[in-house]
Design a protein around this motif. Structure first.
Motif, PDB file in Angstrom:
ATOM      1  N   MET A 103      -6.935  50.830 -11.378  1.00 41.36           N
ATOM      2  CA  MET A 103      -7.974  51.137 -10.854  1.00 41.36           C
ATOM      3  C   MET A 103      -7.738  52.219  -9.253  1.00 41.36           C
ATOM      4  N   THR A 104      -8.142  53.278  -9.107  1.00 42.22           N
ATOM      5  CA  THR A 104      -7.823  53.953  -7.968  1.00 42.22           C
ATOM      6  C   THR A 104      -8.746  53.434  -6.950  1.00 42.22           C
ATOM      7  N   ALA A 105      -8.208  53.709  -5.584  1.00 36.83           N
ATOM      8  CA  ALA A 105      -9.092  53.114  -4.554  1.00 36.83           C
ATOM      9  C   ALA A 105     -10.669  53.555  -4.619  1.00 36.83           C
ATOM     10  N   ARG A 106     -10.806  54.795  -5.260  1.00 37.63           N
ATOM     11  CA  ARG A 106     -12.351  55.354  -5.402  1.00 37.63           C
ATOM     12  C   ARG A 106     -12.987  54.709  -6.294  1.00 37.63           C
ATOM     13  N   ALA A 107     -12.352  54.275  -7.324  1.00 39.49           N
ATOM     14  CA  ALA A 107     -13.092  53.590  -8.400  1.00 39.49           C
ATOM     15  C   ALA A 107     -13.250  52.059  -8.022  1.00 39.49           C
ATOM     16  N   ALA A 108     -12.466  51.592  -7.341  1.00 36.04           N
ATOM     17  CA  ALA A 108     -12.651  50.388  -6.658  1.00 36.04           C
ATOM     18  C   ALA A 108     -14.111  50.171  -5.868  1.00 36.04           C
ATOM     19  N   ASP A 109     -14.025  51.339  -4.862  1.00 38.80           N
ATOM     20  CA  ASP A 109     -15.093  51.444  -3.975  1.00 38.80           C
ATOM     21  C   ASP A 109     -16.322  51.688  -4.781  1.00 38.80           C
ATOM     22  N   ASP A 110     -16.348  52.215  -5.995  1.00 41.32           N
ATOM     23  CA  ASP A 110     -17.527  52.370  -6.910  1.00 41.32           C
ATOM     24  C   ASP A 110     -18.082  50.969  -7.375  1.00 41.32           C
ATOM     25  N   SER A 111     -17.219  50.278  -7.719  1.00 38.55           N
ATOM     26  CA  SER A 111     -17.476  48.791  -8.447  1.00 38.55           C
ATOM     27  C   SER A 111     -17.798  48.296  -7.343  1.00 38.55           C
ATOM     28  N   ALA A 112     -17.349  47.940  -6.127  1.00 36.81           N
ATOM     29  CA  ALA A 112     -17.631  47.227  -4.845  1.00 36.81           C
ATOM     30  C   ALA A 112     -19.037  47.736  -4.388  1.00 36.81           C
ATOM     31  N   LEU A 113     -19.605  48.956  -4.640  1.00 35.01           N
ATOM     32  CA  LEU A 113     -20.893  49.293  -4.213  1.00 35.01           C
ATOM     33  C   LEU A 113     -21.951  48.812  -5.104  1.00 35.01           C
ATOM     34  N   TRP A 114     -21.591  49.089  -6.351  1.00 31.03           N
ATOM     35  CA  TRP A 114     -22.418  48.216  -7.326  1.00 31.03           C
ATOM     36  C   TRP A 114     -22.665  46.779  -7.402  1.00 31.03           C
ATOM     37  N   ILE A 115     -21.410  45.923  -7.004  1.00 30.60           N
ATOM     38  CA  ILE A 115     -21.790  44.740  -6.825  1.00 30.60           C
ATOM     39  C   ILE A 115     -22.748  44.276  -5.706  1.00 30.60           C
ATOM     40  N   ALA A 116     -22.558  45.142  -4.483  1.00 32.25           N
ATOM     41  CA  ALA A 116     -23.313  45.006  -3.475  1.00 32.25           C
ATOM     42  C   ALA A 116     -24.733  45.197  -3.624  1.00 32.25           C
ATOM     43  N   ALA A 117     -25.036  46.151  -4.526  1.00 31.18           N
ATOM     44  CA  ALA A 117     -26.449  46.505  -4.962  1.00 31.18           C
ATOM     45  C   ALA A 117     -26.872  45.296  -5.768  1.00 31.18           C
ATOM     46  N   LEU A 118     -26.204  44.648  -6.588  1.00 27.44           N
ATOM     47  CA  LEU A 118     -26.694  43.502  -7.439  1.00 27.44           C
ATOM     48  C   LEU A 118     -26.917  42.458  -6.732  1.00 27.44           C
ATOM     49  N   ILE A 119     -26.002  42.091  -5.805  1.00 24.51           N
ATOM     50  CA  ILE A 119     -26.021  40.861  -4.879  1.00 24.51           C
ATOM     51  C   ILE A 119     -27.396  41.087  -4.149  1.00 24.51           C
ATOM     52  N   ARG A 120     -27.713  42.118  -3.740  1.00 26.45           N
ATOM     53  CA  ARG A 120     -28.781  42.425  -2.920  1.00 26.45           C
ATOM     54  C   ARG A 120     -30.357  42.066  -3.568  1.00 26.45           C
ATOM     55  N   GLN A 121     -30.179  42.665  -4.865  1.00 23.96           N
ATOM     56  CA  GLN A 121     -31.413  42.866  -5.497  1.00 23.96           C
ATOM     57  C   GLN A 121     -31.539  41.889  -6.722  1.00 23.96           C
ATOM     58  N   PHE A 122     -30.830  41.236  -7.150  1.00 26.06           N
ATOM     59  CA  PHE A 122     -30.805  40.353  -8.363  1.00 26.06           C
ATOM     60  C   PHE A 122     -31.858  39.174  -8.046  1.00 26.06           C
ATOM     61  N   PRO A 123     -31.915  38.601  -6.728  1.00 23.39           N
ATOM     62  CA  PRO A 123     -32.599  37.524  -6.390  1.00 23.39           C
ATOM     63  C   PRO A 123     -34.190  38.109  -6.404  1.00 23.39           C
ATOM     64  N   GLU A 124     -34.344  39.373  -6.451  1.00 23.31           N
ATOM     65  CA  GLU A 124     -35.701  40.173  -5.924  1.00 23.31           C
ATOM     66  C   GLU A 124     -36.410  39.791  -7.365  1.00 23.31           C
ATOM     67  N   LEU A 125     -35.523  39.864  -8.495  1.00 20.04           N
ATOM     68  CA  LEU A 125     -36.353  39.784  -9.973  1.00 20.04           C
ATOM     69  C   LEU A 125     -36.998  38.674 -10.077  1.00 20.04           C
ATOM     70  N   ALA A 126     -36.652  37.337  -9.277  1.00 20.71           N
ATOM     71  CA  ALA A 126     -37.657  36.250  -9.487  1.00 20.71           C
ATOM     72  C   ALA A 126     -39.058  36.244  -9.136  1.00 20.71           C
ATOM     73  N   ARG A 127     -39.128  36.930  -7.736  1.00 22.59           N
ATOM     74  CA  ARG A 127     -40.415  37.484  -7.359  1.00 22.59           C
ATOM     75  C   ARG A 127     -41.131  38.384  -8.029  1.00 22.59           C
ATOM     76  N   GLU A 128     -40.502  39.156  -8.973  1.00 25.08           N
ATOM     77  CA  GLU A 128     -41.269  40.073  -9.698  1.00 25.08           C
ATOM     78  C   GLU A 128     -41.806  39.453 -11.056  1.00 25.08           C
ATOM     79  N   LEU A 129     -41.205  38.278 -11.205  1.00 25.70           N
ATOM     80  CA  LEU A 129     -41.539  37.684 -12.790  1.00 25.70           C
ATOM     81  C   LEU A 129     -43.123  37.397 -12.846  1.00 25.70           C
ATOM     82  N   ALA A 130     -43.677  36.615 -11.821  1.00 19.48           N
ATOM     83  CA  ALA A 130     -45.135  36.530 -11.677  1.00 19.48           C
ATOM     84  C   ALA A 130     -45.624  36.958 -10.649  1.00 19.48           C
TER      85      ALA A 130
END
Length: 251
Positions: A1-28
């Protein structure tokens, strides 16, 4: 994985860590406390005013739906570590529930596949944010396996996008002056949520053969924060303009 691809993966991980817990509030949504009396069958707008019992002929279906909703809430709490705030018999948004299951299963499978390919011990059970952080810690090792690296990047991007769609998020986009160093078009855009600059020209291709812009029609070449200075020099824009765009203060 190039450094750029690693950065891409890290960005998506950061987005998921930030947004995934918000799904619980959207359930009801709209639930902040216990249900009103006699609200066992009802839902907002289902049978008139909140708390009104449905007609006798409709009760079996309403009771079945309520049991299914409670089952969904219990599953989410036990398996995914997400509890619906103030949940009682409030109706669940099933598309959000489906998203939580999809992302949870996807993250589990992704971590287990990465560990199996890298020859490291099978990961212990944990919540999604913990698993995502463990995947982030493996990105450098994952980079030695190009097929696995592309799969990790693509799956993380898919799950982050599905999470954002379920939350109804529309990502802010800010136009950046200057021209793309690769395609020479005025197609540079800042994405503050990702703290990244992308070229939105679908025809743009960079010189890095490992970059996703070569093998994924939906991918756009990306410059993470660490590459803004050389980007600004090559594109003819200013780093302070990029900083302002990320903070939402660009003119």
């Amino acid at each position: 994985m190039t450094a750029r691809a690693a950065d891409d993966s890290a960005l998506w991980i950061a987005a998921l860590i930030r947004q995934f817990p918000e799904l619980a509030r959207e359930l009801a949504p709209g639930r902040s406390g216990p249900l009103a009396p006699h609200a066992s069958y009802g839902s907002y707008g289902s049978y008139g005013s909140y708390g009104e019992r449905p007609p006798a002929a409709s009760r079996p279906a309403a009771e079945a739906r309520m049991r299914e909703e409670k089952r969904e809430a219990l599953l989410l709490q036990q398996r995914h570590g997400l509890a619906v705030p103030g949940y009682g018999a409030a109706p669940i948004r099933l598309h959000v529930s489906d998203t939580i299951r999809d992302i949870t299963d996807g993250v589990i499978e992704l971590e287990e596949a990465a560990c199996a390919r890298l020859g490291v011990p099978r990961p212990r059970a944990a919540g999604v944010p913990v698993r995502l952080r463990r995947i982030a810690a493996l990105l450098e090792q994952i980079g030695a396996h190009p097929v696995l690296a592309r799969h990790v990047r693509d799956e993380l991007r898919r799950m982050a996008r599905r999470c954002a769609r379920a939350l109804g998020d529309t990502e802010q986009v800010v136009r950046v002056s200057g021209r793309c160093p690769w395609c020479d078009s005025v197609s540079l855009r800042a994405f503050p949520d990702r703290r990244a600059v992308l070229c939105v020209n679908p025809a743009c291709r960079c010189t890095d053969e490992e970059c996703g812009c070569h093998d994924d029609p939906a991918y756009r070449h990306l410059w993470p924060e660490g590459e803004w200075a050389p980007l600004a020099a090559a594109a003819g824009c200013r780093t302070d303009e990029l900083d302002a765009a990320m903070e939402g203060t660009a003119p």
